[in-house]
Design a protein around this motif. Structure first.
Motif, PDB file in Angstrom:
ATOM      1  N   ASN A 130       0.695  -1.303  -0.280  1.00 36.43           N
ATOM      2  CA  ASN A 130      -0.168  -0.097  -0.223  1.00 36.43           C
ATOM      3  C   ASN A 130       0.928   0.976  -0.522  1.00 36.43           C
ATOM      4  OD1 ASN A 130      -2.821   0.661  -0.507  1.00 36.43           O
ATOM      5  ND2 ASN A 130      -1.851   1.099   2.341  1.00 36.43           N
ATOM      6  N   GLN A 131       2.258   1.469  -0.380  1.00 35.32           N
ATOM      7  CA  GLN A 131       2.984   2.619   0.092  1.00 35.32           C
ATOM      8  C   GLN A 131       2.914   2.810  -1.091  1.00 35.32           C
ATOM      9  OE1 GLN A 131       7.219   1.187   0.458  1.00 35.32           O
ATOM     10  NE2 GLN A 131       8.097   3.401   0.135  1.00 35.32           N
ATOM     11  N   PHE A 132       2.753   3.782  -0.945  1.00 33.01           N
ATOM     12  CA  PHE A 132       2.781   5.206  -2.218  1.00 33.01           C
ATOM     13  C   PHE A 132       4.398   5.823  -2.593  1.00 33.01           C
ATOM     14  CE2 PHE A 132      -1.553   7.132  -3.116  1.00 33.01           C
ATOM     15  CZ  PHE A 132      -2.234   5.703  -2.381  1.00 33.01           C
ATOM     16  N   TYR A 133       4.598   6.209  -3.626  1.00 33.69           N
ATOM     17  CA  TYR A 133       5.976   6.474  -3.778  1.00 33.69           C
ATOM     18  C   TYR A 133       5.780   7.715  -4.509  1.00 33.69           C
ATOM     19  CZ  TYR A 133       7.227   1.443  -3.311  1.00 33.69           C
ATOM     20  OH  TYR A 133       7.649   0.562  -2.592  1.00 33.69           O
ATOM     21  N   PHE A 134       6.351   8.967  -3.988  1.00 32.15           N
ATOM     22  CA  PHE A 134       6.701  10.159  -5.010  1.00 32.15           C
ATOM     23  C   PHE A 134       7.705  10.946  -5.445  1.00 32.15           C
ATOM     24  CE2 PHE A 134       2.455  12.313  -3.066  1.00 32.15           C
ATOM     25  CZ  PHE A 134       2.386  11.464  -2.132  1.00 32.15           C
ATOM     26  N   GLY A 135       6.994  11.325  -6.013  1.00 32.57           N
ATOM     27  CA  GLY A 135       8.946  12.128  -6.967  1.00 32.57           C
ATOM     28  C   GLY A 135       9.822  13.007  -5.643  1.00 32.57           C
ATOM     29  N   THR A 136      10.258  13.778  -6.294  1.00 28.62           N
ATOM     30  CA  THR A 136      10.872  14.661  -5.943  1.00 28.62           C
ATOM     31  C   THR A 136      10.132  16.384  -6.320  1.00 28.62           C
ATOM     32  OG1 THR A 136      12.675  15.428  -7.720  1.00 28.62           O
ATOM     33  CG2 THR A 136      13.612  13.803  -5.849  1.00 28.62           C
ATOM     34  N   GLY A 137       9.361  16.019  -7.497  1.00 29.94           N
ATOM     35  CA  GLY A 137       8.492  17.471  -6.949  1.00 29.94           C
ATOM     36  C   GLY A 137       8.779  18.348  -8.080  1.00 29.94           C
ATOM     37  N   THR A 138       8.016  19.555  -9.071  1.00 34.42           N
ATOM     38  CA  THR A 138       8.615  19.887 -10.336  1.00 34.42           C
ATOM     39  C   THR A 138       7.971  22.005  -9.431  1.00 34.42           C
ATOM     40  OG1 THR A 138       8.740  18.663 -11.314  1.00 34.42           O
ATOM     41  CG2 THR A 138       8.730  20.931 -12.417  1.00 34.42           C
ATOM     42  N   THR A 163      11.257  18.144   4.116  1.00 30.03           N
ATOM     43  CA  THR A 163      12.602  18.379   3.548  1.00 30.03           C
ATOM     44  C   THR A 163      12.223  19.544   2.643  1.00 30.03           C
ATOM     45  OG1 THR A 163      14.037  17.497   4.384  1.00 30.03           O
ATOM     46  CG2 THR A 163      13.399  17.684   6.452  1.00 30.03           C
ATOM     47  N   PRO A 164      13.025  20.870   2.833  1.00 33.42           N
ATOM     48  CA  PRO A 164      13.967  21.567   1.504  1.00 33.42           C
ATOM     49  C   PRO A 164      14.561  20.445   0.760  1.00 33.42           C
ATOM     50  CG  PRO A 164      13.284  23.510   3.226  1.00 33.42           C
ATOM     51  CD  PRO A 164      13.441  21.649   3.866  1.00 33.42           C
ATOM     52  N   GLY A 165      16.268  19.868   1.681  1.00 34.98           N
ATOM     53  CA  GLY A 165      16.785  19.664   0.869  1.00 34.98           C
ATOM     54  C   GLY A 165      16.273  17.725   0.267  1.00 34.98           C
ATOM     55  N   GLN A 166      15.711  17.435   0.866  1.00 33.56           N
ATOM     56  CA  GLN A 166      15.900  16.097   0.802  1.00 33.56           C
ATOM     57  C   GLN A 166      13.746  15.663   0.297  1.00 33.56           C
ATOM     58  OE1 GLN A 166      17.821  13.137   1.570  1.00 33.56           O
ATOM     59  NE2 GLN A 166      19.033  14.794   2.033  1.00 33.56           N
TER      60      GLN A 166
END
Lengths: 114, 116
Positions: free
Chosen positions: A100-108, B38-41
């Motif tokens: 059930n884990q959600f994997y997230f990207g680092t974002g834009t 966190t901003p870095g991770q």
């Protein structure tokens, strides 16, 4: 290997223009779901759109659409007619059917310019 | 339908102290996940609870722990706080089962923890 990759740390778009935020994913599970979230500066995470791995058509929700290319394992978010309020962080996420884990990207980080 | 609630919203602690954060999921949601941002991770997965059992765990030291109660409410605890624990802690709830429309994670507003 990263489950979710977002290669665009920051994007700029002119107001009223369309913008595409990239997302690629990695899974061997044939059944999975892909999600996009928006996080304004206030910090809350807002769900935008969902695409299932077996969905034949690309998902759409108002001005948001998901360009799902299964063979390429990409799930790009398209925002049409950008508005100033669209300025925020955008996260792509995936959930496999196993676990059930959600994997997230680092974002834009998207900035809409007036 | 009430959303995910988290308490407290803001917290200031000093190094070495311990802290407990609380999360109440959406009614009917049995899965609760915790994230540190966190901003870095970026957004990092801490753990997920389902039916009072920890089902998934991220790569965090044992100082980070959690639990879930029979009403699905969850708490996370951080012991021996370090400066690097300063972050936004997000809780998210979802229905269990296969990924499908409507089974997205719904996030709470977060608890912003500052360690001095």
């Amino acid at each position: 290997a990263q489950k979710i990759t977002q290669t665009q740390p920051g994007m700029f778009v002119q107001e009223k223009e369309a913008v595409t935020l990239d997302c690629t994913y990695d899974t061997s599970d044939p059944s999975y779901g892909l999600f996009w979230y928006k996080q304004p500066s206030s910090g809350e995470m807002i769900f935008l759109i969902y695409q299932g791995s077996y969905d034949q058509q690309n998902a759409t929700e108002g001005r948001y659409s998901l360009n799902f290319q299964k063979a390429r394992k990409s799930a790009n978010l398209v925002i049409s007619a950008s508005q100033l309020g669209d300025s925020a962080m955008y996260f792509c996420a995936m959930r496999e059917s196993r676990g059930n884990q959600f994997y997230f990207g680092t974002g834009t980080s998207l900035t809409v310019i007036p | 339908k009430a959303g995910v609630t988290q308490t407290p919203r803001y917290l200031i602690k000093t190094r070495g102290q311990q802290v407990t954060l609380s999360c109440s999921p959406i009614s009917g949601h049995r899965s609760v996940s915790w994230y540190q941002q966190t901003p870095g991770q970026g957004l990092q997965f801490l753990f997920e609870y389902f039916s009072e059992t920890q089902r998934n765990k991220g790569n965090f030291p044992g100082r980070f722990s959690g639990r879930q109660f029979s009403n699905s409410r969850s708490e996370m605890n951080v012991s021996t706080l370090e400066l690097g624990d300063s972050a936004l802690y997000l809780c998210a709830s979802s229905l269990a089962g296969a990924p499908r429309a409507g089974n997205e994670q719904f996030f709470g507003p977060g608890t912003r923890l500052t360690v001095l």
